[in-house]
Each structure stands twice: as structure tokens, then as C-alpha cells.
Scaffold this motif. Sequence first.
Motif, short mmCIF file in Angstrom:
data_model
loop_
_atom_site.label_atom_id
_atom_site.label_comp_id
_atom_site.label_asym_id
_atom_site.label_seq_id
_atom_site.Cartn_x
_atom_site.Cartn_y
_atom_site.Cartn_z
N VAL A 27 0.86 -1.18 0.00
CA VAL A 27 0.00 0.00 0.00
C VAL A 27 0.89 1.23 0.00
O VAL A 27 1.86 1.32 0.76
CB VAL A 27 -0.97 0.02 1.21
CG1 VAL A 27 -0.23 -0.01 2.53
CG2 VAL A 27 -1.89 1.23 1.13
N GLY A 67 -3.31 -1.81 -4.01
CA GLY A 67 -4.43 -0.94 -4.34
C GLY A 67 -4.29 -0.38 -5.74
O GLY A 67 -3.20 -0.41 -6.34
N TYR A 84 -8.21 -3.29 -4.09
CA TYR A 84 -9.02 -2.15 -3.62
C TYR A 84 -8.84 -0.97 -4.58
O TYR A 84 -7.72 -0.70 -5.03
CB TYR A 84 -8.60 -1.74 -2.21
CG TYR A 84 -9.28 -0.48 -1.72
CD1 TYR A 84 -10.58 -0.52 -1.21
CD2 TYR A 84 -8.63 0.76 -1.77
CE1 TYR A 84 -11.22 0.64 -0.77
CE2 TYR A 84 -9.26 1.92 -1.34
CZ TYR A 84 -10.56 1.85 -0.84
OH TYR A 84 -11.19 2.99 -0.42
N THR A 114 -7.31 -0.15 2.03
CA THR A 114 -6.40 -1.01 1.27
C THR A 114 -5.74 -2.02 2.20
O THR A 114 -5.64 -3.21 1.87
CB THR A 114 -5.32 -0.18 0.55
OG1 THR A 114 -5.95 0.81 -0.25
CG2 THR A 114 -4.45 -1.08 -0.33
#
Length: 379
Positions: free
Chosen positions: A9, A66, A86, A100
Motif C-alpha cells: 500500500v 491498491g 481495492y 487497502t
Amino acid sequence: MTEFRLGLVVNPAAGLGGSVALKGSDGAETAQKARELGAEPKAPKRAAQALTELSKHQLACKILTGADGLGEESCAQAGLPCEVVYTGNTPSTAEDTKATVAALIAAGVDLLLFAGGDGTARDVFAVVPEEQPVLGIPAGVKIHSGVYAVSPRAAGKVVVQMLQGQLTTVTHADVMDIDETAFRAGTVRAKRYGEMLVPAELRYVQAVKMGGKESNELVLADIAADIVERMEDDQLYIMGSGSTVAAVMEELGLENTLLGVDVVKNGELLARDVTARQLEQMVISAGQPARLIVTVIGGQGHIFGRGNQQLSAALLAHLLETEGKEAIWVVATKAKLQQLDGKPLLVDTGDAEVDDQLCGLIRVTTGYHDEVFMQVDAP
């Protein structure tokens, strides 16, 4: 053998405020102000630098992340395939970071890699289970926490070692953050928020930053006297952040931005709390000879890349090309250097080539006419 699942992330807003002297990027308003001042996202690129270490090895690893700037963009830059779990907002918010992370945890990642600063570490801490191993890629302005690698490349090397089965232990490290409002006013108020599990690789994972001003005022006065004595007329002096450099400004009788960067010429304050762009214009565009005075982050050893992102890789490259390492004056007490326990000084400019040029021995002023040589490394 089960395929290693790496979660990633990225906080695209992390570090935005550094180059434009905002002392941080927490909050949507601050991030937007940084963009309006011309700041460019650095976190996706720094995450890509970490992932590039993985791309050098053909190891079984599935990356989950993500969409877009939350990680997908960094994977593309590193030439690595990924699976998006995500999709968030544009621009992203802290809630997107948390969402995320939650999606990655639900997907069952073996290691959660995140790029950002102390605010990002807090967001991750708010979501991850206690037993989830994590590792931070340093990309923010404020990095006091012990959950970050010392550089993006170092983070990548830790992951490679895990993929190769070289690391089996983890340790708890502190999640720290400071009050940005107080920070912009020149006051450091650090607070511990908890702990997260990180790989126990001491070469590549940084210590918690040690705060507080130098206690030995006489030593600081000696360092300041030495630096002021060496200053020449018609020379720009870029004064980095920190209490050791502040002692030099006090010796000059000038107002100081404790947590920012000032510029001095002929004993006068030429500019206060400058941005990276302003410095590049004053030195590179104007062709002005310059010297850079910086200190060492206590407990960590960084001289570039932590809290002084105004000192851009472009500026450092210019100084190295025109003046060599002699343009960089490092100041620190011997007590601060002894806290490093034999570890080298560290650089993390965001440019691997500049980092490599800075590596090797560098002189550190530790008193009046008193210097030591220290090794500089970019793990």
C-alpha cells in the motif's frame, strides 16, 4: 511450496510537504496546499525503488495492492505484475490507506509493505492485527518510527531476504508520530502510538529517532565557532535543520528555522524556511557557489532524506559536481555519533546515483578544530 503473498500500500500524498517546506503532509488540506505549491508525489516512485530489488531476482512472489497510486502504479514502474484488491478515491485519503490495508489483510498477505511517513504508519497500525508482519518504505517528511527500512532499496532487500528464506525472526518496533502544527512552529512533540511486527534485520531497518536537543552546550558552541570561522565572504551557506545547526545560527546572531532550511550570505540571513525549488533557483539557476551545513539524525544516523527533503537530489548532485564532498559540512557532537554504536551515517535522497556518490568517508566537525571521519552508506 506456497507462493509468498506480498501486500503493498502506497500513500501517494506522503512526503508532498517536504520539498515545499510544509514540514509534513498530514491531512487533505495540507496535501492540497503542497500540490498548489508545485510539490510532486514521491511515494509511488520510492515504492517502485523498493520493488525493483525484487525484480532483480526471479523469486516466487504474488503482489497484491491498491489501484493506481495506492500501489498499482509503483508495480508498473518496477515492471512487476500485481493484483488489485481495492480501488479508492482520487486524490486518496487516509481512509483509502486503511481500506487497502484491510483488503490486503483479508487476502492473507505474508508481509505488508507500505510507503509513507509516520502518519501512514499510524493508519496502518490502526488496522493491522497484532501478529501481522509489516515493513515501511520511507517516503514521508516525518519518520520517527522504528517500523521503516533505512531506505527504499533497503526495504526491497529485506523482502528479497525473506523470499530467499534468510530471515525467520521478527521484532516489535515503535510507531511514533509528532504534532505537525507544533512541528511547523519549531516544537517537536513525539508520541508513541503502539508497536508493529517488523523483520529483525538491523542492517536495513532503522531505529526510533532519538529526540531532544544536545545537552552539552559547550560542545555545540565549539562546533559553531569552528564553522563560523571557516565561512567565507560572498558564499551561500545553506543551513539545514536541527539543534546542532541552530547553534551555528545562534553564533552568527541570526534567527533560525529549527525544523526548516535557511540561507546565509556574508553573515546575513538571505532567506528563511526555503523550499527545494527556491534552493535550486538560488544555487543551480543562479550559478551561486554554496556550502551545505547539515547534522545527523540522533539514533538513526541519516544526514539526508529525513526531515530535510528541501535538500533535493538535484541540489546535491549539483554541489557534488561543482564542489565535491567539500561542499557538504556535517556537524555533530561525538556523543551523538557514539549513539550510532559503530553504524555508518546514512543517505536516502531518492536518487540512487546521488546516494552512491555520497557514500564513502566524510568529515564531521565535532568541536573547535576537531573533526572525525565517518563512513556514509546507502543500504
